[in-house]
Scaffold this motif. Sequence first.
Motif, mmCIF file in Angstrom:
data_model
loop_
_atom_site.group_PDB
_atom_site.id
_atom_site.type_symbol
_atom_site.label_atom_id
_atom_site.label_comp_id
_atom_site.label_asym_id
_atom_site.label_seq_id
_atom_site.Cartn_x
_atom_site.Cartn_y
_atom_site.Cartn_z
ATOM 1 N N SER A 239 11.227 4.834 -12.408
ATOM 2 C CA SER A 239 11.591 4.658 -13.820
ATOM 3 C C SER A 239 10.429 5.022 -14.731
ATOM 4 C CB SER A 239 12.019 3.203 -14.048
ATOM 5 O OG SER A 239 12.343 2.981 -15.399
ATOM 6 N N LEU A 240 9.216 4.577 -14.366
ATOM 7 C CA LEU A 240 8.038 4.912 -15.179
ATOM 8 C C LEU A 240 7.801 6.412 -15.190
ATOM 9 C CD1 LEU A 240 5.453 4.288 -16.752
ATOM 10 C CD2 LEU A 240 4.310 3.857 -14.562
ATOM 11 N N VAL A 241 7.857 7.027 -14.033
ATOM 12 C CA VAL A 241 7.614 8.466 -13.941
ATOM 13 C C VAL A 241 8.659 9.246 -14.709
ATOM 14 C CG1 VAL A 241 7.490 10.415 -12.350
ATOM 15 C CG2 VAL A 241 6.330 8.281 -11.774
ATOM 16 N N ALA B 139 -6.378 0.454 -1.769
ATOM 17 C CA ALA B 139 -6.103 -0.338 -2.974
ATOM 18 C C ALA B 139 -4.606 -0.397 -3.262
ATOM 19 C CB ALA B 139 -6.838 0.239 -4.172
ATOM 20 N N LEU B 140 -4.187 -1.484 -3.875
ATOM 21 C CA LEU B 140 -2.840 -1.609 -4.414
ATOM 22 C C LEU B 140 -2.790 -1.091 -5.843
ATOM 23 C CD1 LEU B 140 -2.145 -5.296 -3.259
ATOM 24 C CD2 LEU B 140 -1.932 -3.183 -1.931
ATOM 25 N N THR B 141 -3.966 -0.822 -6.394
ATOM 26 C CA THR B 141 -4.119 -0.391 -7.782
ATOM 27 C C THR B 141 -4.170 1.129 -7.862
ATOM 28 O OG1 THR B 141 -5.336 -2.402 -8.311
ATOM 29 C CG2 THR B 141 -5.619 -0.534 -9.803
ATOM 30 N N VAL B 142 -3.414 1.694 -8.786
ATOM 31 C CA VAL B 142 -3.435 3.128 -9.055
ATOM 32 C C VAL B 142 -3.956 3.330 -10.466
ATOM 33 C CG1 VAL B 142 -2.080 5.250 -9.232
ATOM 34 C CG2 VAL B 142 -1.483 3.517 -7.505
ATOM 35 N N SER C 199 3.725 10.296 -6.940
ATOM 36 C CA SER C 199 4.754 10.556 -7.958
ATOM 37 C C SER C 199 4.133 10.929 -9.295
ATOM 38 C CB SER C 199 5.658 9.330 -8.110
ATOM 39 O OG SER C 199 6.316 9.023 -6.901
ATOM 40 N N LEU C 200 3.063 10.250 -9.667
ATOM 41 C CA LEU C 200 2.374 10.582 -10.915
ATOM 42 C C LEU C 200 1.745 11.969 -10.836
ATOM 43 C CD1 LEU C 200 0.706 7.114 -11.556
ATOM 44 C CD2 LEU C 200 2.380 8.203 -13.066
ATOM 45 N N ALA C 201 1.196 12.284 -9.671
ATOM 46 C CA ALA C 201 0.575 13.601 -9.509
ATOM 47 C C ALA C 201 1.609 14.718 -9.622
ATOM 48 C CB ALA C 201 -0.148 13.667 -8.167
ATOM 49 N N VAL C 202 2.816 14.470 -9.129
ATOM 50 C CA VAL C 202 3.862 15.493 -9.169
ATOM 51 C C VAL C 202 4.194 15.885 -10.606
ATOM 52 C CG1 VAL C 202 6.335 15.862 -8.765
ATOM 53 C CG2 VAL C 202 4.891 14.973 -6.927
ATOM 54 N N VAL C 203 4.178 14.914 -11.527
ATOM 55 C CA VAL C 203 4.492 15.230 -12.928
ATOM 56 C C VAL C 203 3.238 15.591 -13.715
ATOM 57 C CG1 VAL C 203 6.574 13.826 -12.944
ATOM 58 C CG2 VAL C 203 4.382 12.800 -13.624
ATOM 59 N N GLY C 204 2.105 15.745 -13.014
ATOM 60 C CA GLY C 204 0.885 16.207 -13.661
ATOM 61 C C GLY C 204 0.120 15.135 -14.417
ATOM 62 N N TRP C 205 0.382 13.848 -14.118
ATOM 63 C CA TRP C 205 -0.330 12.783 -14.808
ATOM 64 C C TRP C 205 -1.577 12.420 -14.005
ATOM 65 C CZ3 TRP C 205 1.222 11.804 -19.583
ATOM 66 C CH2 TRP C 205 0.590 10.774 -20.285
ATOM 67 N N GLU C 206 -2.741 12.565 -14.615
ATOM 68 C CA GLU C 206 -3.994 12.350 -13.891
ATOM 69 C C GLU C 206 -4.067 10.922 -13.349
ATOM 70 O OE1 GLU C 206 -8.847 12.926 -14.510
ATOM 71 O OE2 GLU C 206 -7.455 13.164 -16.204
ATOM 72 N N CYS C 207 -4.396 10.795 -12.069
ATOM 73 C CA CYS C 207 -4.424 9.479 -11.434
ATOM 74 C C CYS C 207 -5.311 9.525 -10.193
ATOM 75 C CB CYS C 207 -3.010 9.021 -11.053
ATOM 76 S SG CYS C 207 -2.176 10.117 -9.871
ATOM 77 N N ARG D 14 0.824 -1.210 0.000
ATOM 78 C CA ARG D 14 0.000 0.000 0.000
ATOM 79 C C ARG D 14 0.855 1.255 0.000
ATOM 80 N NH1 ARG D 14 -4.468 -2.008 4.496
ATOM 81 N NH2 ARG D 14 -5.707 -3.331 3.073
ATOM 82 N N ASP D 15 1.980 1.219 0.710
ATOM 83 C CA ASP D 15 2.894 2.366 0.688
ATOM 84 C C ASP D 15 3.415 2.602 -0.728
ATOM 85 O OD1 ASP D 15 2.590 2.832 3.375
ATOM 86 O OD2 ASP D 15 4.474 1.863 3.969
ATOM 87 N N ALA D 16 3.733 1.515 -1.438
ATOM 88 C CA ALA D 16 4.214 1.657 -2.812
ATOM 89 C C ALA D 16 3.127 2.246 -3.708
ATOM 90 C CB ALA D 16 4.665 0.302 -3.353
#
Length: 401
Positions: free
Chosen positions: A392-394, A352-355, A338-346, A329-331
């Motif tokens: 890496s993804l971000v 949930a473990l799902t993002v 991390s996705l929000a920081v680069v402006g990727w809607e999420c 869950r922490d991950a």
Amino acid sequence: MINHVDQQARRSCPPEVPEVAFRAPPGSEAVDHLPPTPTLHPGLVAILDRLTVAAPTNIGFPAAVDIDYRPLAPFLRYMINNVGSPAEDTTYPAHAKDLERDVLAWFATLFRAPAGWTGYMTSGGTEGTMSGLLHARTAYPRATIYASSSCHYSVPKICGLLGMPMVQIPAGPRGHLDCEILRREAARRRGQPAIVVATIGTTMTEAVDDVPRVHAALNAAGIRQRWIHADAALAGIPLALTGRHDFDLAPGGADSLSISGHKWWGTPIPCGVTLTRRPQHRPGQRVDYIGSRDTTITGSRAGLAALMLWHAITRHDPAGHRLRVDRARDAANYARRSLAVVGWECWRNPDALTVMLRPLPKPLRPRWPLPIEQGWSHLICMPGTGREQIDSLVKELGGCG
């Protein structure tokens, strides 16, 4: 099918189990002294290379990667078949039903199954749901099955195989079954029993259907005869390990429940467990050839899967199991931030473990094979998913901007 009444003298897996020193079976050589492994066929080498390359970016589908199953390699020399009922050993000697019984008892405790529970290890979540709905049909042959539009894709197929009518209930924007629509649809069929598939972690958004609200909706619709099956393939185990029990087999919860072993535990063989809190209506016929009752859907079942699940659940004490949930869950929370920081809607459902995220740019999709459905994609932070994979993804997303 194992019956709890037959197992009261048996222990469940203890909370703390020492490391198991796996040995070669009597009469055979130790693994270190086996003949050298023959050279793999080039076709197999190609598949192994493909799996190895895909592993670091394979975060779109649920499979834990933090448990090492290589200590079980000596068992690959044998065809281990848990044929027939897990409650009794069979004429076929190469089975692992004793470990299967321990696995079932562990899950029955986790999901608070009452005395009289039955169950067995399955080939996966689909067979587990089919077993639960088969029990439900035996109890209520004239019932209508209700499931949300976010239920697993196998549910309509199972309803067709069982010859039972299904009413699909629209899911809300985050994937939850709409209990008000369920109430209205059930009220239209007040004279029929209701079987409801409550999804405990939907495939795409990991939404958890509210079983108490399902019961309330059926009460309001005037439906007294009912069966609730909890399809808990993905989220059931981490939720129960951290104290959420409203969907389990205790009073007020579900009547049957199924989980997948290859998701939360990452077993190399697809497998699962199905449990019901009601005794079997049809105990299965005795088959002299196998020396057991025929109580499962598939008959022959992978004994190696029982070894793997036993191996997985005995790696940790209760605190260790909860720590796996907390880290996953922490991950997931780290990925969302991390996705929000680069402006990727999420966004992410609670616990949930799902993002959920908008689909990746097309140049990144071959390397990061995340599923896409109705304009959204997702990644799943199963145990073993590291921050370096998210980073890496971000980073690659930022480079596409």
